[in-house]
Design a protein around this motif. Sequence first.
Motif, short mmCIF file in Angstrom:
data_model
loop_
_atom_site.label_atom_id
_atom_site.label_comp_id
_atom_site.label_asym_id
_atom_site.label_seq_id
_atom_site.Cartn_x
_atom_site.Cartn_y
_atom_site.Cartn_z
N LEU A 95 0.81 -1.23 0.00
CA LEU A 95 0.00 0.00 0.00
C LEU A 95 0.84 1.27 0.00
CD1 LEU A 95 -2.76 -1.09 2.54
CD2 LEU A 95 -2.90 -1.02 0.04
N ARG A 96 2.13 1.14 0.00
CA ARG A 96 2.99 2.34 0.00
C ARG A 96 2.84 3.09 -1.32
NH1 ARG A 96 8.25 -0.49 2.77
NH2 ARG A 96 7.21 -0.84 4.77
N GLY A 97 2.97 4.41 -1.23
CA GLY A 97 2.86 5.25 -2.41
C GLY A 97 1.43 5.54 -2.84
N ARG A 98 0.46 5.18 -2.02
CA ARG A 98 -0.94 5.39 -2.36
C ARG A 98 -1.62 6.43 -1.47
NH1 ARG A 98 -3.13 -0.70 -3.69
NH2 ARG A 98 -1.44 -1.22 -5.12
N GLY A 99 -0.84 7.12 -0.65
CA GLY A 99 -1.38 8.18 0.17
C GLY A 99 -1.84 7.77 1.56
N VAL A 100 -1.69 6.50 1.91
CA VAL A 100 -2.13 6.02 3.21
C VAL A 100 -1.29 6.66 4.32
CG1 VAL A 100 -2.39 3.99 4.70
CG2 VAL A 100 -2.98 3.84 2.28
N GLY A 101 0.02 6.61 4.19
CA GLY A 101 0.89 7.21 5.20
C GLY A 101 0.68 8.70 5.33
N ALA A 102 0.55 9.38 4.19
CA ALA A 102 0.33 10.83 4.23
C ALA A 102 -0.97 11.16 4.93
CB ALA A 102 0.32 11.40 2.80
N ALA A 103 -2.01 10.40 4.67
CA ALA A 103 -3.30 10.65 5.32
C ALA A 103 -3.23 10.39 6.81
CB ALA A 103 -4.39 9.79 4.68
N ALA A 104 -2.57 9.32 7.20
CA ALA A 104 -2.45 8.99 8.64
C ALA A 104 -1.65 10.06 9.37
CB ALA A 104 -1.81 7.62 8.81
N ILE A 105 -0.51 10.43 8.82
CA ILE A 105 0.32 11.46 9.46
C ILE A 105 -0.41 12.80 9.42
CG2 ILE A 105 2.50 12.73 9.32
CD1 ILE A 105 3.70 10.06 8.21
N GLY A 106 -1.14 13.05 8.35
CA GLY A 106 -1.92 14.28 8.26
C GLY A 106 -2.91 14.42 9.41
N GLN A 107 -3.49 13.31 9.84
CA GLN A 107 -4.42 13.35 10.98
C GLN A 107 -3.68 13.73 12.27
OE1 GLN A 107 -7.07 9.95 11.21
NE2 GLN A 107 -7.12 9.84 8.97
N LEU A 109 -0.95 15.53 12.38
CA LEU A 109 -0.59 16.94 12.23
C LEU A 109 -1.78 17.85 12.51
CD1 LEU A 109 1.62 16.80 9.00
CD2 LEU A 109 2.36 16.74 11.39
N GLU A 110 -2.95 17.48 12.02
CA GLU A 110 -4.14 18.31 12.24
C GLU A 110 -4.48 18.41 13.72
OE1 GLU A 110 -7.32 20.80 11.93
OE2 GLU A 110 -5.68 20.44 10.53
N ARG A 111 -4.40 17.29 14.41
CA ARG A 111 -4.67 17.32 15.85
C ARG A 111 -3.63 18.17 16.60
NH1 ARG A 111 -8.27 15.16 19.72
NH2 ARG A 111 -7.59 16.27 21.56
N ALA A 112 -2.38 18.03 16.20
CA ALA A 112 -1.32 18.82 16.83
C ALA A 112 -1.54 20.31 16.55
CB ALA A 112 0.05 18.38 16.33
N ARG A 113 -1.96 20.65 15.33
CA ARG A 113 -2.23 22.04 14.99
C ARG A 113 -3.35 22.59 15.87
NH1 ARG A 113 -5.77 24.92 12.93
NH2 ARG A 113 -7.11 23.22 12.22
N GLN A 114 -4.41 21.81 16.04
CA GLN A 114 -5.52 22.24 16.89
C GLN A 114 -5.06 22.47 18.33
OE1 GLN A 114 -8.50 19.18 16.49
NE2 GLN A 114 -8.91 19.69 14.35
N ASP A 115 -4.12 21.66 18.79
CA ASP A 115 -3.63 21.76 20.16
C ASP A 115 -2.46 22.74 20.31
OD1 ASP A 115 -5.52 19.84 20.81
OD2 ASP A 115 -4.08 18.18 20.87
N GLY A 116 -2.01 23.32 19.19
CA GLY A 116 -0.90 24.26 19.23
C GLY A 116 0.43 23.60 19.55
N ARG A 117 0.61 22.36 19.09
CA ARG A 117 1.85 21.63 19.39
C ARG A 117 2.61 21.32 18.11
NH1 ARG A 117 0.47 17.29 23.93
NH2 ARG A 117 0.07 16.02 22.12
N ARG A 118 3.91 21.17 18.24
CA ARG A 118 4.74 20.75 17.11
C ARG A 118 4.75 19.23 17.05
NH1 ARG A 118 10.73 20.45 18.82
NH2 ARG A 118 10.49 20.09 21.04
N VAL A 119 5.21 18.69 15.94
CA VAL A 119 5.34 17.24 15.76
C VAL A 119 6.78 16.96 15.39
CG1 VAL A 119 4.53 15.21 14.49
CG2 VAL A 119 2.93 17.07 15.01
N THR A 120 7.37 15.97 16.04
CA THR A 120 8.76 15.59 15.77
C THR A 120 8.83 14.12 15.40
OG1 THR A 120 9.18 15.07 18.10
CG2 THR A 120 9.67 17.33 17.37
N LEU A 121 9.91 13.76 14.75
CA LEU A 121 10.17 12.36 14.43
C LEU A 121 11.64 12.20 14.10
CD1 LEU A 121 10.50 12.19 11.09
CD2 LEU A 121 8.03 12.37 11.19
N THR A 122 12.07 10.97 14.05
CA THR A 122 13.42 10.61 13.64
C THR A 122 13.30 9.60 12.52
OG1 THR A 122 14.21 10.94 15.90
CG2 THR A 122 15.63 9.67 14.45
N VAL A 123 14.11 9.77 11.48
CA VAL A 123 14.04 8.88 10.33
C VAL A 123 15.45 8.49 9.90
CG1 VAL A 123 13.92 10.82 8.70
CG2 VAL A 123 13.05 8.58 8.00
#
Length: 154
Positions: A95-107, A109-123
């Motif tokens: 399922l990679r490359g079909r927008g699943v990961g972007a949609a999940a992470i987008g959710q 990010l949206e919640r963090a935006r509503q709460d006024g928080r940043r989002v971090t990760l390590t890759v």
Amino acid sequence: MTVLLRPEDAGDDEFLLGLLAETIAMELGAEQWPESLRVQIVGMQVGNRRMGPRAGYPQGQSSVIVADGERAGWIFKASLPGEVHIVEVMIRPALRGRGVGAAAIGQVLERARQDGRRVTLTVNVLNSGAIRLYERLGFRRVGGTPLQHHMEWT
């Protein structure tokens, strides 16, 4: 495509173990290894990747990513003071490359935006596909090591 995050439950164990094993085998290039070696090393790595986030972030939240009603991936995130840290995110290779990961992470990010928080990760620096996705979503590199990029979204 409809993508949602739902809390992990006991019925997800087989799916998550399979997802981890498949992802880790691909990351290590283990498809060509002798089966006994592959089973042993991938098995150890599955245990580490499954329990490591919980040990490092006991307050973390483990969620299954569901796409069009089917389990498609896993995300583990930790709510910390002023930020949400994405500890793990995996999407089924098919399922990679079909927008699943972007949609999940987008959710997230949206919640963090509503709460006024940043989002971090390590890759991992070699995970160019994930890095491109994170940059497309607005993450920027803020530090790291020769092996890992630390990224942030504000």
